[in-house]
Design an enzyme around this catalytic site. Structure first.
Site, PDB file in Angstrom:
ATOM      1  CB  CYS A 137       0.002   5.112   4.757  1.00  0.00           C
ATOM      2  SG  CYS A 137       1.226   3.832   4.461  1.00  0.00           S
ATOM      3  CB  CYS A 150       3.129   0.937   9.984  1.00  0.00           C
ATOM      4  SG  CYS A 150       1.661   0.799   9.237  1.00  0.00           S
ATOM      5  CG  HIS A 193       7.567  -0.211   7.360  1.00  0.00           C
ATOM      6  ND1 HIS A 193       7.598   0.529   8.616  1.00  0.00           N
ATOM      7  CD2 HIS A 193       6.583  -0.450   6.909  1.00  0.00           C
ATOM      8  CE1 HIS A 193       6.410   0.598   8.942  1.00  0.00           C
ATOM      9  NE2 HIS A 193       5.689   0.295   7.698  1.00  0.00           N
TER      10      HIS A 193
END
EC number: 2.3.1.174
Length: 401
Positions: free
Chosen positions: A387, A91, A357
């Site tokens: 994160c 991510c 996201h």
């Protein structure tokens, strides 16, 4: 001696809902949209001098395979002589792309680069591995949209393979983040994103995507994921994902989305040569590892490492774009870093809970949104952090010029 590195332009597509308008667009075509926009917005640049296109992408199991950065730059009309490379830090891939370009320019190996990220989670394929032996049976089909796949048994044995929502509940348990606080955090994200959309804030950073159809073209110009009419009562009614005693819900977690973003980075020499306008300088990037079961706390050591390197305190930043993978980890990180839950500096235009996201895009989106917010507010420094699955954190700092 490292050189200054400037961000000279930054754009993104709208963020599409899972199965929404952008689900009709391949990842390579989607990534080409902001790349092409950067070329059109900067006609004075000799794009044959572009040293590299760095794109982050987390999946790469489907249409984003075989180096989506190279595919996208060609589809965008950049010269064949321009190389491209795809990076994967899950991510944080888009942010890592920016940091990699920054480091290459800072050390003098490059002068001009584009960096960003892309993800089409709607189009993530199902995949099946080959059998270990001839005529093998019992092969498992894996959904590549998000989370673990083709798990190494040793990883499972040594570290566990908690799904992402479970890691968020682990953080909530370990750092004592209540359901009520998570829902309040999620509501703020939705409300701030709604206000930003209404004020036209995102129009400054979004380039529309044209969807070709049999009945004509459709222009996608706005983020599809925000739900600004959400209420605390509605959030409280949602059932926890991991059982009645847990606190993570679909309402206090980020979305599963589609999108792409890209930024132009340049040395001072390239700025002058190509007539670019520097908008911010990149100050640095830092990464850190944490236990995979609490991957959401990763921004804390990454930010602390970056602050030490830059000799700055957290209050030196006028805007903090913290990726809201989950409200639980967002709150835990803020509290560990000494930032108030409802700080106006943090995600002032909403975060991933509201906006969505798209994994490989999100890190680039955080940086460019921080840039636009600094310009709008007159702030000086911005911090973007997030994160990373399997237990990491990444942080990147910029300064408006």
């Amino acid at each position: 001696m490292s050189r200054e590195v400037f961000i000279c332009d930054a754009v993104r597509t709208p963020i599409g809902r899972f199965g929404g308008s952008l689900s009709a667009v391949r990842a390579d075509d989607l990534a080409a949209v902001p790349l092409k926009a950067l070329v059109e917005r900067n006609p004075g640049v000799d794009w044959s001098a572009l040293d590299e296109v760095f794109l982050g992408c987390a999946n790469q199991a489907g249409e984003d395979n075989r180096n989506v950065a190279r595919m996208a730059l060609l589809l965008a009309g950049l010269p064949e002589s321009v190389p491209g490379v795809t990076l994967n830090r899950l991510c944080a891939s888009g942010m890592d792309a920016i940091g990699t370009a920054f480091r290459a320019i800072a050390c003098g190996e490059m002068e001009l680069a584009i960096a960003g990220g892309v993800e089409s989670m709607s189009r993530a394929p199902y995949v099946m591995g080959k059998a270990d032996s001839a005529f093998g049976r019992g092969q498992k089909i894996e959904d590549t949209t998000i989370g673990w796949r083709f798990v190494n048994p040793l990883m499972k044995e040594q570290y566990g393979i908690d799904p992402m929502p479970q890691t968020a509940d682990n953080v909530a348990d370990d750092y004592r983040v209540s359901r009520a606080d998570q829902d309040a955090f999620a509501l703020r994200s939705q409300q701030r994103a709604g206000r930003a959309q209404e004020a036209g804030f995102f129009a400054e950073e979004i380039v529309p995507v044209t969807i070709r159809g049999r009945k004509g073209d459709t222009l996608v110009e706005h983020d599809e994921h925000p739900r600004p009419d959400t209420t605390l009562e509605a959030l409280a009614r949602l059932k926890p994902v991991n059982g009645p005693e847990k606190t993570v819900t679909a309402g206090n977690a980020s979305g599963v989305n589609d999108g792409a973003a890209a930024l132009v980075l340049a040395s001072a020499e390239a700025v002058e040569k190509h007539g670019l306008t520097p908008r911010a300088r990149v100050l640095g990037m830092a990464s850190a590892g944490v236990a995979p079961r609490i991957m959401g706390i990763g921004p804390v050591p990454a930010v602390r490492k970056l602050l030490r390197r830059l000799d700055l305190a957290i209050d030196a930043f006028d805007v903090i774009e913290l990726n809201e993978a989950f409200a639980s980890q967002g709150l835990a990180c803020l509290r560990e870093l000494g930032v108030a839950d409802d700080s106006e500096k943090v995600n002032p235009n909403g975060g991933a809970i509201a906006l969505g996201h798209p994994l490989g895009m999100s890190g680039a989106r955080l940086v460019l949104t921080a840039l636009h917010q600094l310009e709008k507010s007159g702030g000086r420094r911005g911090l973007a952090t997030m994160c990373v699955g399997v237990g990491q954190g990444l942080a990147l700092a910029i300064e408006r010029v």
